[in-house]
Design an enzyme around this catalytic site. Structure first.
Site, PDB file in Angstrom:
ATOM      1  N   ASP A  31       0.640  -1.080  -0.056  1.00 38.03           N
ATOM      2  CA  ASP A  31      -0.131   0.286   0.012  1.00 38.03           C
ATOM      3  C   ASP A  31       1.152   0.898  -0.232  1.00 38.03           C
ATOM      4  O   ASP A  31       2.008   1.150   1.327  1.00 38.03           O
ATOM      5  CB  ASP A  31      -0.858   0.046   0.928  1.00 38.03           C
ATOM      6  N   TYR A  56      -1.366   7.860  -7.084  1.00 33.37           N
ATOM      7  CA  TYR A  56      -2.802   8.443  -6.897  1.00 33.37           C
ATOM      8  C   TYR A  56      -3.697   8.987  -7.812  1.00 33.37           C
ATOM      9  O   TYR A  56      -2.472   9.701  -8.253  1.00 33.37           O
ATOM     10  CB  TYR A  56      -2.755   9.766  -5.563  1.00 33.37           C
ATOM     11  N   TYR A 120      -1.696  17.679  -7.758  1.00 34.26           N
ATOM     12  CA  TYR A 120      -1.803  16.106  -8.001  1.00 34.26           C
ATOM     13  C   TYR A 120      -0.277  17.108  -8.851  1.00 34.26           C
ATOM     14  O   TYR A 120       1.013  15.438  -9.124  1.00 34.26           O
ATOM     15  CB  TYR A 120      -2.481  15.588  -9.042  1.00 34.26           C
ATOM     16  N   LYS A 124       3.249  14.641  -7.762  1.00 34.63           N
ATOM     17  CA  LYS A 124       3.755  14.133  -9.165  1.00 34.63           C
ATOM     18  C   LYS A 124       5.617  14.567  -8.605  1.00 34.63           C
ATOM     19  O   LYS A 124       6.716  14.345  -8.635  1.00 34.63           O
ATOM     20  CB  LYS A 124       3.502  13.860 -10.522  1.00 34.63           C
ATOM     21  N   TRP A 145      -1.776  11.973 -20.852  1.00 37.54           N
ATOM     22  CA  TRP A 145      -2.943  11.665 -21.940  1.00 37.54           C
ATOM     23  C   TRP A 145      -2.643   9.880 -21.890  1.00 37.54           C
ATOM     24  O   TRP A 145      -2.831   9.413 -23.302  1.00 37.54           O
ATOM     25  CB  TRP A 145      -3.296  12.275 -23.215  1.00 37.54           C
TER      26      TRP A 145
HETATM   27  P1  NDP Z   1      -4.330   4.393 -13.328  1.00 38.69           P
HETATM   28  O1  NDP Z   1      -4.983   5.073 -12.356  1.00 38.69           O
HETATM   29  O2  NDP Z   1      -4.859   3.098 -14.437  1.00 38.69           O
HETATM   30  O3  NDP Z   1      -3.927   3.182 -11.856  1.00 38.69           O
HETATM   31  C1  NDP Z   1      -3.312   3.759 -10.789  1.00 38.69           C
HETATM   32  C2  NDP Z   1      -2.682   2.145 -10.344  1.00 38.69           C
HETATM   33  O4  NDP Z   1      -1.564   2.728  -8.683  1.00 38.69           O
HETATM   34  C3  NDP Z   1      -4.001   1.015  -9.477  1.00 38.69           C
HETATM   35  O5  NDP Z   1      -3.678  -0.063  -9.421  1.00 38.69           O
HETATM   36  C4  NDP Z   1      -4.046   1.563  -8.310  1.00 38.69           C
HETATM   37  O6  NDP Z   1      -4.703   0.662  -6.777  1.00 38.69           O
HETATM   38  C5  NDP Z   1      -2.527   1.959  -7.659  1.00 38.69           C
HETATM   39  N1  NDP Z   1      -2.682   2.497  -6.279  1.00 38.69           N
HETATM   40  C6  NDP Z   1      -3.262   3.820  -6.240  1.00 38.69           C
HETATM   41  N2  NDP Z   1      -3.122   4.039  -4.801  1.00 38.69           N
HETATM   42  C7  NDP Z   1      -2.646   2.450  -4.413  1.00 38.69           C
HETATM   43  C8  NDP Z   1      -1.977   2.563  -3.259  1.00 38.69           C
HETATM   44  N3  NDP Z   1      -2.562   3.348  -1.842  1.00 38.69           N
HETATM   45  N4  NDP Z   1      -1.139   1.760  -2.721  1.00 38.69           N
HETATM   46  C9  NDP Z   1      -1.410   0.216  -3.850  1.00 38.69           C
HETATM   47  N5  NDP Z   1      -1.118   0.750  -5.441  1.00 38.69           N
HETATM   48  C10 NDP Z   1      -2.575   1.953  -5.045  1.00 38.69           C
HETATM   49  O7  NDP Z   1      -3.159   4.638 -12.976  1.00 38.69           O
HETATM   50  P2  NDP Z   1      -2.295   4.777 -15.185  1.00 38.69           P
HETATM   51  O8  NDP Z   1      -1.750   3.234 -15.271  1.00 38.69           O
HETATM   52  O9  NDP Z   1      -2.698   5.933 -15.985  1.00 38.69           O
HETATM   53  O10 NDP Z   1      -1.051   5.916 -14.339  1.00 38.69           O
HETATM   54  C11 NDP Z   1       0.729   5.081 -14.359  1.00 38.69           C
HETATM   55  C12 NDP Z   1       1.794   6.078 -14.890  1.00 38.69           C
HETATM   56  O11 NDP Z   1       1.366   7.239 -15.165  1.00 38.69           O
HETATM   57  C13 NDP Z   1       1.490   7.113 -13.003  1.00 38.69           C
HETATM   58  O12 NDP Z   1       2.728   7.013 -12.211  1.00 38.69           O
HETATM   59  C14 NDP Z   1       0.566   8.197 -13.050  1.00 38.69           C
HETATM   60  O13 NDP Z   1       0.756   9.461 -12.460  1.00 38.69           O
HETATM   61  C15 NDP Z   1       1.090   8.327 -14.502  1.00 38.69           C
HETATM   62  N6  NDP Z   1       0.567   8.993 -15.406  1.00 38.69           N
HETATM   63  C16 NDP Z   1      -0.963   9.206 -16.573  1.00 38.69           C
HETATM   64  C17 NDP Z   1      -1.463   9.625 -16.748  1.00 38.69           C
HETATM   65  C18 NDP Z   1      -3.276   8.776 -17.293  1.00 38.69           C
HETATM   66  O14 NDP Z   1      -3.332  10.327 -17.903  1.00 38.69           O
HETATM   67  N7  NDP Z   1      -3.759   8.067 -16.640  1.00 38.69           N
HETATM   68  C19 NDP Z   1      -0.893  10.767 -17.045  1.00 38.69           C
HETATM   69  C20 NDP Z   1       0.352  10.843 -16.948  1.00 38.69           C
HETATM   70  C21 NDP Z   1       1.497  10.081 -16.550  1.00 38.69           C
HETATM   71  P3  NDP Z   1      -5.986   0.041  -7.493  1.00 38.69           P
HETATM   72  O15 NDP Z   1      -6.467  -0.450  -8.648  1.00 38.69           O
HETATM   73  O16 NDP Z   1      -5.760  -1.165  -6.494  1.00 38.69           O
HETATM   74  O17 NDP Z   1      -6.724   1.260  -7.073  1.00 38.69           O
END
Ligand code: NDP
Length: 281
Positions: A31, A56, A120, A124, A145
């Site tokens: 976590d 997050y 956010y 990051k 994106w």
């Molecule tokens: P998602 O939102 O699809 O997934 C986030 C993941 O993080 C999930 O598996 C979630 O688990 C997990 N997570 C969240 N909180 C916790 C916690 N407290 N402990 C353990 N796991 C946790 O993210 P993406 O795949 O889209 O993003 C991947 C990366 O890319 C991230 O670093 C994000 O900041 C970055 N990014 C994303 C963008 C976007 O458009 N989505 C744009 C630019 C960068 P659970 O399912 O249990 O909640």
């Protein structure tokens, strides 16, 4: 090679699991709101490479939960990077275009000044700072994106809205590169493997090409999905959100190409792949 991934159900984590035999840690195993548990998980597993694909990502909710977002996006990656540095193994971390203020119209290089415009983005950026402060062999990949057949993303939202609406209004003054999660996962694996072979790592940008507005992105989705839904462009001011969004999300991805041979891929082909995947599910 033993690859440990933080994140299991997210867009990028799901694609990493599809591409390689990784050990993926979901929230139950590690976590990120308890950063010390991340270091323990790394020491227990003793992998050759660690990739953090968990974060997050609720951009608007982060305005209300900045402290929690900062623990998950800032302190947890720092704890991971410190554990990797102690063990002498490489660490790959994913960050975002939201570390920039979104001004201007040129593509941002990794070395350009950062100035996040929302909570956010600040969380990051805290992660980037903590990872680099750990002093180990690390790579930070900023992307933008992100879309895939899994989780919540713009492609799936547009398809859902077009089920019930013939016409949509979509923001047309924010410009960036839509990026398939599968391409990010592939880039992370290429980078990580190169680092295991001795590449020092660093700070990199990666997004799909060409850069477009959200409205143009939506039109391309509907064209490829064979949907008749029309899209009218609107300014950001007509679509207020709790968190401010950068208008210029263009990323200069040249160093990723010169150092790892990873080129920006055409995201439109990624949309077709995702549509096909969604059809099959
Ligand atoms: P998602 O939102 O699809 O997934 C986030 C993941 O993080 C999930 O598996 C979630 O688990 C997990 N997570 C969240 N909180 C916790 C916690 N407290 N402990 C353990 N796991 C946790 O993210 P993406 O795949 O889209 O993003 C991947 C990366 O890319 C991230 O670093 C994000 O900041 C970055 N990014 C994303 C963008 C976007 O458009 N989505 C744009 C630019 C960068 P659970 O399912 O249990 O909640």
């Amino acid at each position: 090679m033993k690859i440990l991934v933080f994140g299991s159900t997210g867009q990028v984590a799901t694609e990493l699991r599809a591409l390689a035999p990784v050990i993926a840690l979901g929230r139950a195993e590690a976590d990120l709101s308890r950063p010390e548990s991340c270091g323990v998980a790394i020491r227990d597993s003793a992998p050759d490479l660690v990739i953090n694909a968990a974060a997050y990502t609720a951009v608007d909710r982060a305005e209300e939960e900045e402290a929690l977002a900062t623990v998950i996006n800032g302190e947890a990656p720092g704890a991971m990077a410190r554990a990797c540095a102690e063990l002498g193994i490489p660490f790959c971390h994913v960050s975002t275009d939201y570390v920039f203020d979104g001004s201007g119209t040129t593509a941002r290089a990794p070395s350009d000044p950062v100035a996040p415009c929302n909570a956010y983005g600040r969380s990051k950026l805290a992660g980037e700072v903590a990872v680099r402060a750990a002093g180990g062999q690390s790579a930070i990949l900023r992307t933008s994106w992100v879309f895939s057949a899994h989780g919540n993303n713009f492609v799936k939202t547009m398809l859902r809205l077009s089920d019930t609406r013939d016409a949509l209004t979509v923001v047309e003054d924010q410009i960036g590169g839509p990026t398939p999660a599968a391409d990010i996962a592939s880039a992370l694996l290429t980078m990580g493997r190169a680092m295991v072979q001795g590449h020092a790592g660093g700070l990199y940008h990666f997004s799909g090409a060409p850069d477009v507005s959200w409205a143009e992105f939506a039109r391309e989705i509907f064209a490829r999905a064979g949907r008749a839904t029309t899209v009218a462009g609107i300014p950001t001011t007509a679509y207020p959100t709790p968190a401010a969004r950068p208008k210029n999300s263009r990323l200069d991805c040249d160093t990723l190409k010169s150092e790892f041979g990873i080129e920006r891929a055409d995201w439109r082909a990624g949309v077709s792949r995702v549509l096909k995947e969604l059809e099959q599910t």
